[in-house]
Scaffold this motif. Structure first.
Motif, mmCIF file in Angstrom:
data_model
loop_
_atom_site.group_PDB
_atom_site.id
_atom_site.type_symbol
_atom_site.label_atom_id
_atom_site.label_comp_id
_atom_site.label_asym_id
_atom_site.label_seq_id
_atom_site.Cartn_x
_atom_site.Cartn_y
_atom_site.Cartn_z
ATOM 1 N N SER A 11 0.824 -1.217 0.000
ATOM 2 C CA SER A 11 0.000 0.000 0.000
ATOM 3 C C SER A 11 0.854 1.262 0.000
ATOM 4 O O SER A 11 0.331 2.364 -0.033
ATOM 5 C CB SER A 11 -0.885 0.014 1.250
ATOM 6 O OG SER A 11 -0.050 0.125 2.396
ATOM 7 N N GLY A 12 2.186 1.109 0.085
ATOM 8 C CA GLY A 12 3.066 2.274 0.194
ATOM 9 C C GLY A 12 3.428 2.876 -1.156
ATOM 10 O O GLY A 12 2.854 2.519 -2.199
ATOM 11 N N ARG A 34 -1.846 -4.042 6.843
ATOM 12 C CA ARG A 34 -2.405 -4.062 8.206
ATOM 13 C C ARG A 34 -3.818 -3.497 8.215
ATOM 14 O O ARG A 34 -4.590 -3.749 9.121
ATOM 15 C CB ARG A 34 -1.498 -3.275 9.163
ATOM 16 C CG ARG A 34 -0.146 -3.921 9.374
ATOM 17 C CD ARG A 34 0.820 -2.957 9.982
ATOM 18 N NE ARG A 34 0.915 -1.746 9.158
ATOM 19 C CZ ARG A 34 1.352 -0.576 9.582
ATOM 20 N NH1 ARG A 34 1.759 -0.437 10.828
ATOM 21 N NH2 ARG A 34 1.401 0.469 8.775
ATOM 22 N N TYR A 51 2.606 -9.837 10.733
ATOM 23 C CA TYR A 51 3.826 -10.635 10.540
ATOM 24 C C TYR A 51 4.225 -11.416 11.784
ATOM 25 O O TYR A 51 5.059 -12.308 11.725
ATOM 26 C CB TYR A 51 4.989 -9.741 10.077
ATOM 27 C CG TYR A 51 5.545 -8.828 11.157
ATOM 28 C CD1 TYR A 51 6.524 -9.276 12.041
ATOM 29 C CD2 TYR A 51 5.097 -7.517 11.296
ATOM 30 C CE1 TYR A 51 7.043 -8.448 13.021
ATOM 31 C CE2 TYR A 51 5.598 -6.684 12.275
ATOM 32 C CZ TYR A 51 6.572 -7.151 13.132
ATOM 33 O OH TYR A 51 7.073 -6.339 14.108
ATOM 34 N N ASN A 74 7.998 4.010 8.201
ATOM 35 C CA ASN A 74 8.649 5.092 7.480
ATOM 36 C C ASN A 74 9.837 5.664 8.273
ATOM 37 O O ASN A 74 9.729 5.895 9.462
ATOM 38 C CB ASN A 74 7.617 6.184 7.176
ATOM 39 C CG ASN A 74 8.044 7.028 6.016
ATOM 40 O OD1 ASN A 74 8.949 7.832 6.149
ATOM 41 N ND2 ASN A 74 7.419 6.815 4.868
ATOM 42 N N SER A 91 9.976 -3.609 12.293
ATOM 43 C CA SER A 91 9.121 -3.691 11.104
ATOM 44 C C SER A 91 9.921 -4.052 9.849
ATOM 45 O O SER A 91 9.349 -4.203 8.767
ATOM 46 C CB SER A 91 8.386 -2.363 10.893
ATOM 47 O OG SER A 91 9.314 -1.333 10.614
ATOM 48 N N SER A 117 15.739 -2.953 0.500
ATOM 49 C CA SER A 117 16.797 -2.519 1.387
ATOM 50 C C SER A 117 17.052 -1.051 1.027
ATOM 51 O O SER A 117 16.210 -0.449 0.340
ATOM 52 C CB SER A 117 18.041 -3.395 1.185
ATOM 53 O OG SER A 117 19.080 -2.946 2.025
ATOM 54 N N PHE A 166 17.481 0.513 -2.430
ATOM 55 C CA PHE A 166 16.905 1.681 -3.108
ATOM 56 C C PHE A 166 17.593 2.970 -2.678
ATOM 57 O O PHE A 166 17.879 3.174 -1.491
ATOM 58 C CB PHE A 166 15.416 1.825 -2.772
ATOM 59 C CG PHE A 166 14.536 0.799 -3.418
ATOM 60 C CD1 PHE A 166 14.292 0.836 -4.778
ATOM 61 C CD2 PHE A 166 13.954 -0.201 -2.665
ATOM 62 C CE1 PHE A 166 13.470 -0.116 -5.383
ATOM 63 C CE2 PHE A 166 13.141 -1.164 -3.246
ATOM 64 C CZ PHE A 166 12.902 -1.115 -4.609
ATOM 65 N N GLY A 167 17.811 3.862 -3.664
ATOM 66 C CA GLY A 167 18.105 5.251 -3.354
ATOM 67 C C GLY A 167 16.767 5.950 -3.156
ATOM 68 O O GLY A 167 15.720 5.293 -3.150
ATOM 69 N N VAL A 169 13.453 7.243 -3.868
ATOM 70 C CA VAL A 169 12.571 6.921 -4.991
ATOM 71 C C VAL A 169 11.790 8.190 -5.346
ATOM 72 O O VAL A 169 11.053 8.718 -4.511
ATOM 73 C CB VAL A 169 11.622 5.761 -4.621
ATOM 74 C CG1 VAL A 169 10.661 5.472 -5.762
ATOM 75 C CG2 VAL A 169 12.440 4.510 -4.274
HETATM 76 N N1 LIG Z 1 10.738 5.337 -0.962
HETATM 77 C C1 LIG Z 1 12.064 5.492 -0.874
HETATM 78 O O1 LIG Z 1 12.634 6.537 -1.271
HETATM 79 C C2 LIG Z 1 12.895 4.372 -0.309
HETATM 80 C C3 LIG Z 1 14.306 4.509 -0.316
HETATM 81 C C4 LIG Z 1 15.076 3.491 0.234
HETATM 82 C C5 LIG Z 1 14.476 2.375 0.795
HETATM 83 N N2 LIG Z 1 13.104 2.278 0.796
HETATM 84 C C6 LIG Z 1 12.497 1.111 1.449
HETATM 85 O O2 LIG Z 1 11.646 0.424 0.546
HETATM 86 C C7 LIG Z 1 10.486 -0.051 1.260
HETATM 87 C C8 LIG Z 1 9.236 0.474 0.550
HETATM 88 O O3 LIG Z 1 9.336 1.886 0.484
HETATM 89 P P1 LIG Z 1 8.039 2.806 0.361
HETATM 90 O O4 LIG Z 1 8.513 4.184 0.105
HETATM 91 O O5 LIG Z 1 7.041 2.186 -0.551
HETATM 92 O O6 LIG Z 1 7.513 2.736 1.861
HETATM 93 P P2 LIG Z 1 6.141 3.325 2.472
HETATM 94 O O7 LIG Z 1 5.435 4.182 1.478
HETATM 95 O O8 LIG Z 1 6.507 3.940 3.785
HETATM 96 O O9 LIG Z 1 5.280 1.995 2.670
HETATM 97 C C9 LIG Z 1 5.716 0.951 3.458
HETATM 98 C C10 LIG Z 1 4.535 0.072 3.831
HETATM 99 O O10 LIG Z 1 4.965 -0.709 4.954
HETATM 100 C C11 LIG Z 1 3.864 -0.975 5.790
HETATM 101 N N3 LIG Z 1 4.248 -0.677 7.180
HETATM 102 C C12 LIG Z 1 4.515 0.539 7.723
HETATM 103 N N4 LIG Z 1 4.812 0.417 9.025
HETATM 104 C C13 LIG Z 1 4.719 -0.913 9.313
HETATM 105 C C14 LIG Z 1 4.877 -1.681 10.494
HETATM 106 N N5 LIG Z 1 5.208 -1.094 11.659
HETATM 107 N N6 LIG Z 1 4.684 -3.019 10.435
HETATM 108 C C15 LIG Z 1 4.355 -3.623 9.260
HETATM 109 N N7 LIG Z 1 4.178 -2.936 8.106
HETATM 110 C C16 LIG Z 1 4.358 -1.602 8.140
HETATM 111 C C17 LIG Z 1 2.712 -0.070 5.358
HETATM 112 O O11 LIG Z 1 1.696 -0.899 4.784
HETATM 113 P P3 LIG Z 1 0.262 -1.128 5.503
HETATM 114 O O12 LIG Z 1 -0.046 0.120 6.280
HETATM 115 O O13 LIG Z 1 -0.653 -1.363 4.348
HETATM 116 O O14 LIG Z 1 0.440 -2.334 6.369
HETATM 117 C C18 LIG Z 1 3.329 0.837 4.290
HETATM 118 O O15 LIG Z 1 2.447 1.081 3.225
HETATM 119 C C19 LIG Z 1 10.608 0.439 2.706
HETATM 120 O O16 LIG Z 1 11.117 -0.580 3.525
HETATM 121 C C20 LIG Z 1 11.613 1.567 2.612
HETATM 122 O O17 LIG Z 1 12.400 1.730 3.783
HETATM 123 C C21 LIG Z 1 12.307 3.242 0.250
#
Ligand SMILES: NC(=O)c1ccc[n+]([C@@H]2O[C@H](COP(=O)([O-])OP(=O)(O)OC[C@H]3O[C@@H](n4cnc5c(N)ncnc54)[C@H](OP(=O)(O)O)[C@@H]3O)[C@@H](O)[C@H]2O)c1
Length: 300
Positions: A11-12, A34, A51, A74, A91, A117, A166-167, A169
């Motif tokens: 959903s993120g 969730r 989980y 986040n 998480s 990662s 990921f850098g 995004v």
């Molecule tokens: N976006 C970036 O720039 C970036 C850069 C480097 C790494 N990453 C990594 O790539 C992954 C995805 O990034 P994203 O930007 O799509 O992340 P995001 O928008 O923050 O979404 C992450 C998802 O994780 C779930 N989540 C959040 N807190 C949680 C918890 N305490 N327990 C279980 N699930 C939880 C939520 O889904 P629900 O609420 O539906 O459960 C949320 O939609 C993350 O791990 C992030 O650290 C992202």
């Protein structure tokens, strides 16, 4: 209908775009969440999961082509108190450990596992880094090492596994870019710290296309998910200013950023020149290589 892809944390920011992309490629997509979203898209299946326990949701993974793990609290939501750090870690590390442990309970295990990662693995590296470079120092670097180890343990169960570092995004639907571009639009764009810190980035389209590319090849190990063109944060903000026809004249010294965010300021004030060596050698063709080209697309 093609095969089934299950996205934990779908959903993120990355998950929503990936869901759309995989649907357009003909996959059946299941999102583990969730909370079921109020406005859900008709043909995406949402399943509640926790989980910490292998519930009914686990059955949805049975026989899947790929499980993609994008879940995690986040990182950029303010100061990292000790409670926040525990939640960030649990998480990711505990969640991934459990998910991998539960794979063994399945009769028909997933063919492929991709786990997110981050380039935070490299910390504040002075020289260019690739997938063979050593881990950096600090909370994020240590976290990502443990997070990846938890994911790569799936190989011991015979599941081909990849971790994508990921850098930032880049998307206007969330993440760092709207926070950077907002002030620029209102003539309040400012460069944090020296501005010379590296800013590893990837356009959202490349982030999802890269996941799909790896799903098709089932390549294993670590991949840097960043564009091949290394830029600094100053270049990012100034390029946004040029496209939006707004001058960027302000600077914010490091001190107030550190005072406000504490240790979490490393996301803004530190960076590494990360090179996507492995994905290039696998033959991935980037859609957006240059920041100007990516921002022209995102800010149009
Ligand atoms: N976006 C970036 O720039 C970036 C850069 C480097 C790494 N990453 C990594 O790539 C992954 C995805 O990034 P994203 O930007 O799509 O992340 P995001 O928008 O923050 O979404 C992450 C998802 O994780 C779930 N989540 C959040 N807190 C949680 C918890 N305490 N327990 C279980 N699930 C939880 C939520 O889904 P629900 O609420 O539906 O459960 C949320 O939609 C993350 O791990 C992030 O650290 C992202």
């Amino acid at each position: 209908m093609k095969d089934k892809a299950v996205i934990a944390g779908g959903s993120g920011l990355i998950g929503k775009a990936l869901t759309r992309y995989l649907k357009s490629e003909g996959y059946r997509v299941i999102v583990l969440t969730r909370n079921i979203p109020k406005e859900k898209s008709g043909d995406i299946e949402y399943i509640i999961w926790d989980y910490r326990e292998p519930g009914e949701w686990l059955k949805s993974i049975e026989g899947s082509e790929a499980v993609i793990n994008l879940a995690g609290k986040n990182l950029a939501s303010g100061r990292w108190t000790s409670g926040t750090k525990t939640a960030i870690r649990e998480s990711r590390v505990n969640l991934t450990q459990n998910l991998v442990k539960y794979f063994d309970m399945l009769d028909d295990k997933p063919s492929y596992f991709i786990s997110a990662s981050a380039v935070g693995y490299y910390g504040n590296a002075p020289n260019p880094v690739d997938e063979n470079s050593p881990r950096g120092k600090g909370f994020l670097a240590e976290l990502t090492e443990d997070w990846e180890k938890s994911a790569l343990a799936a190989e011991q169960s015979g599941i081909k596994t990849a971790c994508l570092r990921f850098g930032a995004v880049l998307s206007m639907e969330g993440g760092a870019l709207p926070r950077i571009v907002g002030p620029v639009k209102y003539f309040a764009g400012a460069i944090p710290g020296s501005g010379k810190q590296y800013f590893p980035w990837i356009h959202i389209d490349d982030a999802v296309r890269m996941i799909h590319f790896l799903m098709q090849k089932k390549s294993t190990g670590i991949f840097n998910a960043v564009s091949p063109n290394i830029i600094t944060i100053e270049e990012l903000i100034k390029t946004a200013g040029e496209i939006l026809k707004r001058p960027v004249i302000f600077r914010i010294p490091e001190f107030p950023i550190r005072a406000l965010l504490g240790e979490a300021s490393e996301i803004i004030l530190k960076g590494a020149a990360v090179k996507p060596e492995r994905i290039i050698s696998e033959g991935y063709d980037f859609k957006f290589r240059k920041i100007r080209q990516a921002l022209d697309d995102l800010l149009k």
